[in-house]
Design a protein around this motif. Structure first.
Motif, PDB file in Angstrom:
ATOM      1  N   THR A 366     -11.445   4.678   4.036  1.00 51.13           N
ATOM      2  CA  THR A 366     -12.609   5.020   4.899  1.00 51.13           C
ATOM      3  C   THR A 366     -13.245   3.738   5.236  1.00 51.13           C
ATOM      4  O   THR A 366     -13.750   3.981   6.212  1.00 51.13           O
ATOM      5  CB  THR A 366     -13.446   5.781   3.821  1.00 51.13           C
ATOM      6  N   ILE A 367     -13.612   2.598   4.689  1.00 50.26           N
ATOM      7  CA  ILE A 367     -14.296   1.616   4.979  1.00 50.26           C
ATOM      8  C   ILE A 367     -13.472   0.862   5.983  1.00 50.26           C
ATOM      9  O   ILE A 367     -13.997   0.593   7.197  1.00 50.26           O
ATOM     10  CB  ILE A 367     -14.401   0.635   3.866  1.00 50.26           C
ATOM     11  N   LYS A 368     -12.155   0.892   6.013  1.00 52.73           N
ATOM     12  CA  LYS A 368     -11.194   0.179   7.267  1.00 52.73           C
ATOM     13  C   LYS A 368     -11.502   1.031   8.305  1.00 52.73           C
ATOM     14  O   LYS A 368     -11.376   0.583   9.583  1.00 52.73           O
ATOM     15  CB  LYS A 368      -9.905  -0.031   6.649  1.00 52.73           C
ATOM     16  N   SER A 369     -11.433   2.359   8.086  1.00 54.42           N
ATOM     17  CA  SER A 369     -11.639   3.280   9.632  1.00 54.42           C
ATOM     18  C   SER A 369     -12.763   3.032  10.300  1.00 54.42           C
ATOM     19  O   SER A 369     -12.562   3.206  11.371  1.00 54.42           O
ATOM     20  CB  SER A 369     -11.294   4.896   9.136  1.00 54.42           C
ATOM     21  N   LYS A 370     -13.802   2.784   9.259  1.00 54.55           N
ATOM     22  CA  LYS A 370     -15.159   2.383  10.283  1.00 54.55           C
ATOM     23  C   LYS A 370     -15.308   1.159  10.733  1.00 54.55           C
ATOM     24  O   LYS A 370     -16.035   0.995  11.982  1.00 54.55           O
ATOM     25  CB  LYS A 370     -16.131   2.662   8.970  1.00 54.55           C
ATOM     26  N   TYR A 371     -14.841  -0.038  10.162  1.00 56.86           N
ATOM     27  CA  TYR A 371     -15.185  -1.200  10.463  1.00 56.86           C
ATOM     28  C   TYR A 371     -13.916  -1.993  11.456  1.00 56.86           C
ATOM     29  O   TYR A 371     -14.241  -3.067  11.995  1.00 56.86           O
ATOM     30  CB  TYR A 371     -15.468  -2.178   9.264  1.00 56.86           C
ATOM     31  N   VAL A 372     -12.795  -1.745  11.255  1.00 61.03           N
ATOM     32  CA  VAL A 372     -11.761  -2.174  11.830  1.00 61.03           C
ATOM     33  C   VAL A 372     -11.931  -1.685  13.487  1.00 61.03           C
ATOM     34  O   VAL A 372     -11.314  -0.573  13.647  1.00 61.03           O
ATOM     35  CB  VAL A 372     -10.511  -2.151  11.143  1.00 61.03           C
ATOM     36  N   PRO A 373     -11.603  -2.494  14.324  1.00 68.12           N
ATOM     37  CA  PRO A 373     -11.477  -1.839  15.791  1.00 68.12           C
ATOM     38  C   PRO A 373      -9.994  -1.329  15.914  1.00 68.12           C
ATOM     39  O   PRO A 373      -9.077  -1.504  15.524  1.00 68.12           O
ATOM     40  CB  PRO A 373     -11.407  -3.180  16.498  1.00 68.12           C
ATOM     41  N   GLU A 374     -10.092  -0.193  16.614  1.00 63.49           N
ATOM     42  CA  GLU A 374      -8.951   0.746  16.916  1.00 63.49           C
ATOM     43  C   GLU A 374      -7.890  -0.011  17.639  1.00 63.49           C
ATOM     44  O   GLU A 374      -6.717   0.216  17.555  1.00 63.49           O
ATOM     45  CB  GLU A 374      -9.544   2.056  17.590  1.00 63.49           C
ATOM     46  N   GLU A 375      -8.095  -0.695  18.465  1.00 60.39           N
ATOM     47  CA  GLU A 375      -7.267  -1.550  19.630  1.00 60.39           C
ATOM     48  C   GLU A 375      -6.329  -2.449  18.589  1.00 60.39           C
ATOM     49  O   GLU A 375      -5.108  -2.282  19.137  1.00 60.39           O
ATOM     50  CB  GLU A 375      -7.945  -2.663  20.598  1.00 60.39           C
ATOM     51  N   VAL A 376      -6.586  -2.933  17.485  1.00 62.02           N
ATOM     52  CA  VAL A 376      -5.545  -3.587  16.784  1.00 62.02           C
ATOM     53  C   VAL A 376      -5.678  -3.414  15.497  1.00 62.02           C
ATOM     54  O   VAL A 376      -5.437  -4.056  14.691  1.00 62.02           O
ATOM     55  CB  VAL A 376      -5.933  -5.108  17.112  1.00 62.02           C
ATOM     56  N   ARG A 377      -5.909  -1.894  15.110  1.00 61.91           N
ATOM     57  CA  ARG A 377      -5.842  -1.513  13.867  1.00 61.91           C
ATOM     58  C   ARG A 377      -4.645  -2.034  12.996  1.00 61.91           C
ATOM     59  O   ARG A 377      -4.932  -2.323  11.972  1.00 61.91           O
ATOM     60  CB  ARG A 377      -6.269  -0.128  13.883  1.00 61.91           C
TER      61      ARG A 377
END
Length: 460
Positions: A366-377
């Motif tokens: 949940t934390i990563k889905s919120k703070y990691v940019p989608e473009e380079v997830r």
């Protein structure tokens, strides 16, 4: 303890299953199991979970038989160690490029590559040739990197593409963790069944191929493709891949790097624990019923995942409570390292650590889905796995030179470091009520700046 060990762990397993059922009943009565969703979302969720469960089933089926198969082929412990280290090294080296490939060419395609590479890895188990098995470990390491990055990246991107509420993500993550534990228990039973039925250590690997083929078929016919392309559609980052873009993101937003370091510390300790619980418990419970112990561990993980919603209700979002979770995990693996610790205290600590793992997986996702940019997830997720693979390789390379208690103290240190890093990360995150909007805006602005710099460089 002797002959009653199997009965003890059977009793504990059913008691833990009863505890899980009681927690589920209590949550349903208090309506804390999750907010109402739509039929369309449930269909999307099922499509993802079916594939995910088939994929992790293939992974779990192999686990208990890899070492046994190498031993059956008469390899020395040193040779077996090399095979394992190559697997983790492959995951560390090729993982970043696998993530870059997924972000640039598509997460669906990457998940199909997972199925193919893991099928190849399973097929190599039919050969007693060391070099063939080495190649299998190489492809298996690549597949593992994809499993822990591309699948989640695909789901998060599709979730956002359909504009489903962000709070529904935690439901999917919790279901995935609960299901993962149940699948692991089922895999232990199925693996033993085919092993005994065909009297072959290779049979579980062949069954894994069946689940991989099923996952590949569902992905091929039902999944849509998505890529990390919205802000990096042109310029040097598109030409050179997403690796440089991920490095730039770490420089511009240090809290993402801190988050990755916390993940590496926790998961590094967790993977070491996977190797170390057997030699720690074997002298305490004779004979040690490995299958029943593993079943109890998975039941604890399922319980932990089921508690995430309640913990979130009481303590706030995961970014707030994960610091305490990491520190409690450090205590769980530090206590058994002390001389004279009772067998049942050690077992309780191990059960509690597995419960914490159940809390960790959906919370960190949940934390990563919120703070990691989608473009380079996917690329960033695989960057996170590099340090943990190096940690595991270092510890495995030195197992013969240090005591088991010293290894557990190293695990406790890593978990304490994860708690400290999580504290730093939480302090870098803005007020929770505005965090989601602000974080998204910051990431969008950062990616736009990177795109503009890329276009300027190309024009020059």
């Amino acid at each position: 303890l002797g002959s009653s060990s199997a009965m003890l762990f059977d009793f504990l397993f059913f008691a833990l299953c009863g505890l899980y059922a009681a927690i589920q009943l209590a949550q349903n009565r208090s309506k804390t199991a999750g907010s109402p969703t739509t039929s369309d979302f449930k269909k999307f969720q099922r499509l993802y979970l079916v594939v995910y469960f088939c994929s992790v089933m293939a992974d779990w089926l192999q686990g208990p038989y890899v070492y046994a198969l190498y031993d059956y082929y008469k390899f020395t412990k040193k040779e077996i160690g090399v095979l394992f280290i190559v697997g983790f090294g492959s995951s560390a080296v090729f993982g970043v490029f696998a993530g870059s490939f997924a972000d640039k060419y598509g997460r669906k395609l990457s998940c199909l590559v997972y199925c193919v590479t893991y099928i190849v890895s399973c097929l190599t188990k039919h050969s007693p040739n060391f070099n063939v098995l080495l190649f299998g470990r190489l492809t298996g390491g690549i597949a593992t990197s994809i499993l822990f990055s591309s699948f989640e990246s695909w789901m998060v991107a599709e979730h956002g593409k359909h504009f489903y509420p962000s709070e529904w993500l935690s439901q999917t993550f919790s279901l995935a963790t609960v299901g993962n534990g149940i699948v692991a228990i089922a895999a232990g039973w199925l693996g033993a069944l085919v092993r005994d039925s065909f009297d072959s250590l290779v049979a579980p690997f062949d069954l894994a191929i069946v689940f991989l083929a099923l996952a590949m078929a569902v992905i091929w016919f039902t999944w849509a493709e998505n890529k990390g392309e919205s802000s990096l559609a042109s310029g040097r980052y598109d030409d050179n891949g997403k690796v440089q873009a991920a490095i730039e993101i770490f420089k511009r937003d240090p809290k993402i790097l801190v988050l990755g370091m916390a993940q590496s510390c926790f998961e590094g300790a967790m993977y070491i624990f996977v190797f170390m619980w057997t030699p720690k418990l074997e002298p305490l419970f004779k004979p040690l019923p490995h299958g029943q112990v593993f079943g109890c561990f998975m039941a604890c993980m399922v319980i932990g995942s089921s508690l995430v919603k309640s913990i979130t209700t009481l303590r706030g979002p995961p970014v707030v409570f994960m610091r305490e979770v990491f520190l409690l995990a450090a205590v769980c693996l530090g206590v058994p390292a002390m001389a004279g610790i009772n067998a049942y205290i050690t077992l309780f600590c191990f059960f509690l650590f597995e419960l914490i793992c159940g809390v960790y997986w959906p919370s960190m996702a949940t934390i990563k889905s919120k703070y990691v940019p989608e473009e380079v997830r996917a690329t960033v997720y695989n960057f996170f796995r590099i340090p943990l693979n190096l940690i595991v390789i270092f510890v495995l390379s030195n197992l013969g030179t240090v005591s088991d208690d010293s290894v557990f103290l190293v695990c406790a240190f890593l978990l304490g470091a994860a708690g400290f890093l999580q504290h730093i990360f939480a302090s870098m995150v803005r007020e929770r009520s505005e965090g989601s909007v602000e974080t998204k805006s910051e990431n969008e602005a950062m990616m736009k700046d990177m795109k503009q710099e890329s276009e300027d460089a190309s024009a020059a």
